[in-house]
Design a protein around this motif. Sequence first.
Motif, PDB file in Angstrom:
ATOM      1  N   UNK A 278       0.075  55.486  38.686  1.00 31.41           N
ATOM      2  CA  UNK A 278       0.904  56.163  37.686  1.00 31.41           C
ATOM      3  C   UNK A 278       1.964  55.229  37.133  1.00 31.41           C
ATOM      4  N   UNK A 279       2.593  54.454  38.002  1.00 36.94           N
ATOM      5  CA  UNK A 279       3.648  53.539  37.560  1.00 36.94           C
ATOM      6  C   UNK A 279       3.099  52.466  36.626  1.00 36.94           C
ATOM      7  N   UNK A 280       1.866  52.023  36.872  1.00 33.41           N
ATOM      8  CA  UNK A 280       1.268  50.989  36.011  1.00 33.41           C
ATOM      9  C   UNK A 280       1.125  51.463  34.570  1.00 33.41           C
ATOM     10  N   UNK A 281       1.002  52.783  34.383  1.00 28.88           N
ATOM     11  CA  UNK A 281       0.859  53.305  33.028  1.00 28.88           C
ATOM     12  C   UNK A 281       2.082  53.023  32.169  1.00 28.88           C
ATOM     13  N   UNK A 282       3.257  52.914  32.795  1.00 30.90           N
ATOM     14  CA  UNK A 282       4.447  52.572  32.006  1.00 30.90           C
ATOM     15  C   UNK A 282       4.909  51.135  32.255  1.00 30.90           C
ATOM     16  N   UNK A 283       4.531  50.568  33.391  1.00 31.11           N
ATOM     17  CA  UNK A 283       4.887  49.165  33.665  1.00 31.11           C
ATOM     18  C   UNK A 283       4.301  48.260  32.575  1.00 31.11           C
ATOM     19  N   UNK A 284       3.013  48.460  32.274  1.00 28.69           N
ATOM     20  CA  UNK A 284       2.356  47.628  31.270  1.00 28.69           C
ATOM     21  C   UNK A 284       2.608  48.138  29.858  1.00 28.69           C
ATOM     22  N   UNK A 285       2.922  49.433  29.734  1.00 27.73           N
ATOM     23  CA  UNK A 285       3.304  49.964  28.437  1.00 27.73           C
ATOM     24  C   UNK A 285       4.599  49.307  27.960  1.00 27.73           C
ATOM     25  N   UNK A 286       5.520  49.090  28.882  1.00 26.50           N
ATOM     26  CA  UNK A 286       6.772  48.410  28.539  1.00 26.50           C
ATOM     27  C   UNK A 286       6.498  46.993  28.046  1.00 26.50           C
ATOM     28  N   UNK A 287       5.600  46.306  28.722  1.00 28.84           N
ATOM     29  CA  UNK A 287       5.257  44.940  28.309  1.00 28.84           C
ATOM     30  C   UNK A 287       4.534  44.940  26.959  1.00 28.84           C
ATOM     31  N   UNK A 288       3.645  45.907  26.758  1.00 29.67           N
ATOM     32  CA  UNK A 288       2.952  46.030  25.476  1.00 29.67           C
ATOM     33  C   UNK A 288       3.948  46.212  24.343  1.00 29.67           C
ATOM     34  N   UNK A 289       4.889  47.116  24.558  1.00 26.33           N
ATOM     35  CA  UNK A 289       5.859  47.419  23.509  1.00 26.33           C
ATOM     36  C   UNK A 289       6.624  46.167  23.089  1.00 26.33           C
TER      37      UNK A 289
END
Length: 386
Positions: A152-163
Amino acid sequence: MHDHGLIDTPEALQAFLQAVRGAPWIALDTEFLREKTYYPKLCLIQAATPEHIGSIDPLVLDVKRLAPLLHDRSVTKVFHSAWQDMEILLRETGDVPAPAFDTQIAAAMLGHGDQVGYANLVRAVLDHELDKSQTRTDWSRRPLDSEQLAYAADDVRYLAALYQQMHAELESSGRLEWLQPEMDALADPEAYRADPEAAWRRVSGHKRLKPRELSVLQAVAAWRERTAQSSDRPRKWVLSDDLLLEIARRAPAGSSQLRGLRGFPSGMNDDRVQGLLEAIRAGRERPQSEWPALPKQKPLSEADEVLADMAMALLRELARRQEITPAAIAQRKDVVELVRGRAQDSRLGSGWRHHVAGAEIQRWLNGETALSRAPANGLELKSTAG
């Protein structure tokens, strides 16, 4: 990045909110279930800023405590394929998170294809393969184990990097302003409110009905929508689309006729049956001037079909020049509306799509430019003036 883990106490939530205060943006994702309900059941909210990450448990915490953060106009809320997340958070907090940034929409503008999935985008942009082992997890069950929480955390961990990377690319390419109308549309609360009177348009097979039958369908589809909402059950658990169509065609006037229809739910109580019969009667007795109507459109002439084909070729060429997939810009129906002279009904008629392709296609259709094969590759447009 400091990982706050599972946030499941008011004290831990307060500490997380304090930690992320002042961040210019926050990446968000939700886990939910919807198989057995009309409204999604929110099971987890993941959030990340450049320095903090955590998973908030809405099953034990009051989600409204997140409202000041989610509605803070100085903080950009980052999602991937934001629609369902926005719908859920609107229902939970009373308003949509805004302003928003959707990496799926941004990806289309950067040449990653139309409606690219999160895992594929992470692979393409960050060269990282996401773990897919928890895709079918029941997020309503507790306790959540360490593997589920890491997933679950990876869904926003990498979303932050994508952004961060995609925002920089859009800015350097001059395309950041393209995104704004799309993001403004995402932040419109009315886009997420279901209108029962328009529910008939979503019934599979409705285009096969006659005008009076459409009137009955509109009434019974609205009844089904309101019944599903009030009972919080999937609309097709109330009545299937096939049964709605059959009711619209036959317009049964009594409960025995209604219950005699093939596939009619045997467990429907008498009060609900009477409500459905009233809806059928209302649809049947509605004045013809108030019947819903399908849009009537003459088919394109053979000459206009040729024009549409050529305009599609031009769209593909313009997309190639921008290194964007054609589908990310428009569909054939959008091109057809330009051919019909109805730019106001086409996505190519305004915004970034007009800037990238629509204006050029309109100039060609108006005879202001001529299309020919370029000396090297692709197509070439030349002015016909002079």
